[in-house]
Design an enzyme around this catalytic site. Sequence first.
Site, PDB file in Angstrom:
ATOM      1  N   SER A   2      11.433  40.989  12.565  1.00  0.00           N
ATOM      2  CA  SER A   2      10.585  39.984  13.185  1.00  0.00           C
ATOM      3  C   SER A   2      10.950  39.832  14.654  1.00  0.00           C
ATOM      4  CB  SER A   2      10.721  38.652  12.456  1.00  0.00           C
ATOM      5  OG  SER A   2      11.866  37.994  12.945  1.00  0.00           O
ATOM      6  N   LYS A   3      10.092  39.105  15.356  1.00  0.00           N
ATOM      7  CA  LYS A   3      10.303  38.912  16.784  1.00  0.00           C
ATOM      8  C   LYS A   3      11.641  38.230  17.059  1.00  0.00           C
ATOM      9  CE  LYS A   3       5.487  39.048  17.794  1.00  0.00           C
ATOM     10  NZ  LYS A   3       4.263  38.479  18.277  1.00  0.00           N
ATOM     11  N   ARG A   4      12.072  37.388  16.155  1.00  0.00           N
ATOM     12  CA  ARG A   4      13.311  36.653  16.374  1.00  0.00           C
ATOM     13  C   ARG A   4      14.560  37.493  16.093  1.00  0.00           C
ATOM     14  NH1 ARG A   4       9.680  33.671  14.487  1.00  0.00           N
ATOM     15  NH2 ARG A   4      10.119  34.331  12.360  1.00  0.00           N
ATOM     16  N   ASP A   5      14.380  38.554  15.281  1.00  0.00           N
ATOM     17  CA  ASP A   5      15.561  39.339  14.891  1.00  0.00           C
ATOM     18  C   ASP A   5      16.267  39.960  16.075  1.00  0.00           C
ATOM     19  OD1 ASP A   5      15.492  38.908  12.191  1.00  0.00           O
ATOM     20  OD2 ASP A   5      13.968  40.443  11.888  1.00  0.00           O
TER      21      ASP A   5
END
Length: 508
Positions: free
Chosen positions: A266-269
């Site tokens: 995900s974008k946060r990873d």
Amino acid sequence: MSTNKVRVRFAPSPTGGLHLGGVRTVLFNYLFAKQNGGDFILRIEDTDQTRFVPGAEEYIFNTLKWCGLEPDESPLHGGPYAPYRQSERKPMYREYAEKLVQDGYAYYAFDTSEELEEMRSTYKTEANPSPQYNHVLREKMRNSLTLSEDEVRRLLSEGAPHVIRIKLPMNEEVTFTDLIRGEVSFHTSQVDDKVLLKADGMPTYHLAVVIDDYLMKITHAFRGEEWLPSAPVHVLLWKYLFGLENMPQWAHLPLILKPDGNGKLSKRDGDRLGFPVFAMDWTDPRNNEQTTGFRERGFLPEAFVNMLAMLGWNDGSGQEIFTLDELVKSFSLSRVHKGGAKFDYEKAKWFNSEWIKRLPIASYRDTVKTFFDAKGIVVDDKFDHVLELVKDRCTLLSDFVAQASFFFQNPVEIDINAVKPKWDEKKQQFFAELIRAFELTPQWQHDDLEKEFKEMAAAHQIKPGDLMMPLRVMLVGGKFGPGVFDIAALIGKEATIARIKHALGLLS
Ligand code: GLU
């Protein structure tokens, strides 16, 4: 299969930075189009105004440009099917939605948000925590299926706020052939009556994507696997509106997974796991949150694109390094895997180091220079020569700073402890004499310097190997860098002597 010219589209919503999965979708679209002499279209799907983020569209254009994956038609490039921004196509969509209502495939729904909320809380059960507006519950709501014709006419003429929803058949199997997954089936009882046209007259993504793929004569639609659940709605709309004629062939690309294979990347990873997931730096204008990009980390676009191609595809031969032209020739959808592809940052860096070695310095010198500029290091006309000398030691373009800054300025720190334990009077004398000899050297060339150094070492009866490391630390600051006489030759007589003197001062 349609015999029309191949036309593919990348259809992002401008909601933020482009994740590497998004760029891989661009790449597969591009490769397929170019391989088939087709057109690659960029269409901006900005019908959801609540999710619109300023700057996201420019970011998408810039990413495609950086990657060398320029579209043939787009809001920037124009084209025969303009406009390519859905918000600018708004007036086109209503007639299709109205036609669906007339033909009995869609209906007006007048429910207020309070009524929808009430429906959700009334019909919520443990087994069904978020009840959907579907073939069962639509019977309980305020829509043109439950209200009388007169009432509907009255509400419409009064301008009562309403949406148009698709009327999903109760008990049908929707089947289509996905180019990657083969035959895929959905049962309509599992799908809700999605909104097609919103109260403000804007279409939702579901309606707009189908109409625009039709009007823009799209032949193949590549998109991420996360869109698979929406496919039955799209196939039904194609059936109801256009009798399935010229429906694009769908290809749902495998997900990109976290390095440990546990779920979607995900974008946060990225920031959490210490590597970029966005193509380029992105600052969210809503909260100023910054996300690092591959470009700013020091990736070459050639390496980024090559690495993305290998996330879910290979040509079966074991070849890993591909130019874009080679990818256009070798790419085949039949070799795209169905399963998710694990992202491996170490492997991504390996691609970059390979591309740094392969490409001529001229293709990335300006980018490398920006990393020096950012550190306030002023380079000079030996820059290209220096980059050539150290490029095999660099994995990221940003590594050039650590590997080469000592060519342009005195080392900031000298790892004198690497030299101290074996330092003695003999060595001290050797270097003092070396300074005098270097001062008199008429030719400041690699071979002459090496010869002089070695002859003097022999005269002092010290193994040259025992002296090279100290010399390196004096010139570079640490135990790294290319050949020590290459360094001395390039930084010049004055700097070489000054650095030896400075280090001797620290050692005595
Ligand atoms: N607008 C969708 C997105 O943001 C496009 C999905 C599709 O390609 O159909 O990804």
